[in-house]
Scaffold this active site. Sequence first.
Site, PDB file in Angstrom:
ATOM      1  CB  SER A 164      -6.161   3.921  -1.490  1.00 42.92           C
ATOM      2  OG  SER A 164      -5.403   2.679  -1.269  1.00 42.92           O
ATOM      3  CE1 TYR A 175      -9.847   0.177  -0.651  1.00 43.93           C
ATOM      4  CE2 TYR A 175      -7.491  -0.434  -0.670  1.00 43.93           C
ATOM      5  CZ  TYR A 175      -8.877   0.293  -0.392  1.00 43.93           C
ATOM      6  OH  TYR A 175      -8.922   1.766   0.366  1.00 43.93           O
ATOM      7  CE  LYS A 200     -11.450   3.382  -1.375  1.00 44.06           C
ATOM      8  NZ  LYS A 200     -12.671   4.636  -0.314  1.00 44.06           N
TER       9      LYS A 200
HETATM   10  N1  UFG Z   1       2.013  -8.357   6.564  1.00 40.53           N
HETATM   11  C1  UFG Z   1       2.603  -9.398   6.521  1.00 40.53           C
HETATM   12  N2  UFG Z   1       1.904 -10.644   7.688  1.00 40.53           N
HETATM   13  C2  UFG Z   1       0.667 -10.583   8.304  1.00 40.53           C
HETATM   14  C3  UFG Z   1       0.144  -8.931   7.261  1.00 40.53           C
HETATM   15  C4  UFG Z   1       0.602  -8.211   6.961  1.00 40.53           C
HETATM   16  O1  UFG Z   1       3.399  -9.929   6.632  1.00 40.53           O
HETATM   17  O2  UFG Z   1      -0.281 -11.156   8.747  1.00 40.53           O
HETATM   18  C5  UFG Z   1       2.706  -7.527   4.986  1.00 40.53           C
HETATM   19  C6  UFG Z   1       1.810  -7.776   4.353  1.00 40.53           C
HETATM   20  O3  UFG Z   1       1.739  -8.545   2.862  1.00 40.53           O
HETATM   21  C7  UFG Z   1       2.051  -6.239   3.321  1.00 40.53           C
HETATM   22  C8  UFG Z   1       2.760  -5.650   5.301  1.00 40.53           C
HETATM   23  O4  UFG Z   1       2.790  -6.539   5.670  1.00 40.53           O
HETATM   24  O5  UFG Z   1       3.458  -6.560   2.375  1.00 40.53           O
HETATM   25  C9  UFG Z   1       1.793  -4.270   5.112  1.00 40.53           C
HETATM   26  O6  UFG Z   1       0.198  -5.387   4.961  1.00 40.53           O
HETATM   27  P1  UFG Z   1      -1.121  -4.598   5.351  1.00 40.53           P
HETATM   28  O7  UFG Z   1      -2.046  -5.233   5.226  1.00 40.53           O
HETATM   29  O8  UFG Z   1      -0.807  -4.409   6.837  1.00 40.53           O
HETATM   30  O9  UFG Z   1      -1.341  -3.513   4.543  1.00 40.53           O
HETATM   31  P2  UFG Z   1      -1.466  -3.335   2.951  1.00 40.53           P
HETATM   32  O10 UFG Z   1      -0.021  -2.782   2.804  1.00 40.53           O
HETATM   33  O11 UFG Z   1      -1.973  -4.690   1.863  1.00 40.53           O
HETATM   34  O12 UFG Z   1      -2.351  -2.118   2.671  1.00 40.53           O
HETATM   35  C10 UFG Z   1      -2.804  -1.923   1.230  1.00 40.53           C
HETATM   36  C11 UFG Z   1      -2.834  -0.772   0.822  1.00 40.53           C
HETATM   37  C12 UFG Z   1      -3.393   0.500   1.101  1.00 40.53           C
HETATM   38  C13 UFG Z   1      -4.414   0.023   1.735  1.00 40.53           C
HETATM   39  C14 UFG Z   1      -5.084  -1.115   1.639  1.00 40.53           C
HETATM   40  C15 UFG Z   1      -6.488  -1.503   2.798  1.00 40.53           C
HETATM   41  O13 UFG Z   1      -1.451  -0.120   0.258  1.00 40.53           O
HETATM   42  O14 UFG Z   1      -4.023   1.543   0.407  1.00 40.53           O
HETATM   43  O15 UFG Z   1      -4.196  -2.083   1.858  1.00 40.53           O
HETATM   44  O16 UFG Z   1      -6.377  -2.348   4.272  1.00 40.53           O
HETATM   45  F1  UFG Z   1      -6.048   0.980   1.760  1.00 40.53           F
END
Ligand code: UFG
Length: 330
Positions: free
Chosen positions: A117, A141, A145
């Site tokens: 990741s 997490y 990894k």
């Molecule tokens: N977000 C919102 N509102 C929400 C949900 C998410 O604004 O209700 C924002 C988050 O704060 C973030 C963006 O959307 O800024 C993306 O969030 P995600 O939860 O979709 O994904 P992440 O970027 O957190 O993903 C991360 C890592 C990956 C990892 C994954 C595991 O970037 O490498 O978490 O779930 F695999």
Amino acid sequence: MATVLVTGGAGYIGSHACKALAGAGHKPVAYDNLSRGHAQAVRWGPLEEGDILDQARLEAVLARHRPDAVMHFAALAYVAESVADPAIYYRNNAQGVLSLLEAMRAKGVDRLVFSSSCATYGAPSTTPIREDAPQAPINPYGASKLMGERMIADYVAAYGLRAVAMRYFNAAGADPDGEIGEAHDPETHLIPLLLDAAATGGRFTIFGDDYPTADGSCVRDYVHVADLAHAHVLACERLDALADLTAYNLGAGQGASNFEVLDAVRRRTGCAIEADVGPRRPGDPAVLTADPTRAMRELGWTPRLSTLDDIIDTAWRWRKQSAPAAATSG
Ligand code: UFG
């Protein structure tokens, strides 16, 4: 034609990898404890039920199917959950790798494609991120990894394992044929939550608008799950040419802010989504974008569906057919 054991083969990325393997003429065997995966997502080969920590069961499955390689997806993948309950992340994700490596060594299986990741990079000082950027995870997490990568690197050096680490950015989208898609419970990811809001008329909260980015929201690199799956097949076919543990960043190479994703979902679904801005989510780096040059050059990988439009369209189609009642009410 190769037989490939796909741990986590009933999960989101693992099931798409099984389809991609079958499409390339290989035989996937899914290994999954079905704690978060779905038996109905296993369609391209047998399902062997079992836990990644059950080394004896893994050895029995390896002995039965005698795979040429293993793709290892079975893991927990919620950042917030990993902060609240790190023990289950170190057990499943770190100890799980050790259990698998030992089972493979016992049964003489020496090729591995590891699902890693971009979370292993933590909050990088420069983007886009190359594979040689420092790995300094900021949550359990990402740390779990990275531990997996380190164990695998040592097994490569000491025991002649051949392995690649695939460092994904933000996996999203669904199978373009509509056969499988994303079905997490609970769902925490941006795009499926936006599609839920589009379908049900629910409100949506953007986590923070005071980041040092153009519009103040976080920027992520969304990569289509079918493109990810294809990269795993290419990596699997190339394993014999690799001496050391090789890492590949898998992203589209460009970022989209949370506000841009919100606009794109509104545009592609035609649904008005009411959104407000809430506080930052702990542990979120401002910007994570990939430099995918190495994967493109060495694996011959070309992301074909990793545009926001294709990601949203395939995920929306999947959502409407898997939850039609909810999806038509938006
Ligand atoms: N977000 C919102 N509102 C929400 C949900 C998410 O604004 O209700 C924002 C988050 O704060 C973030 C963006 O959307 O800024 C993306 O969030 P995600 O939860 O979709 O994904 P992440 O970027 O957190 O993903 C991360 C890592 C990956 C990892 C994954 C595991 O970037 O490498 O978490 O779930 F695999």
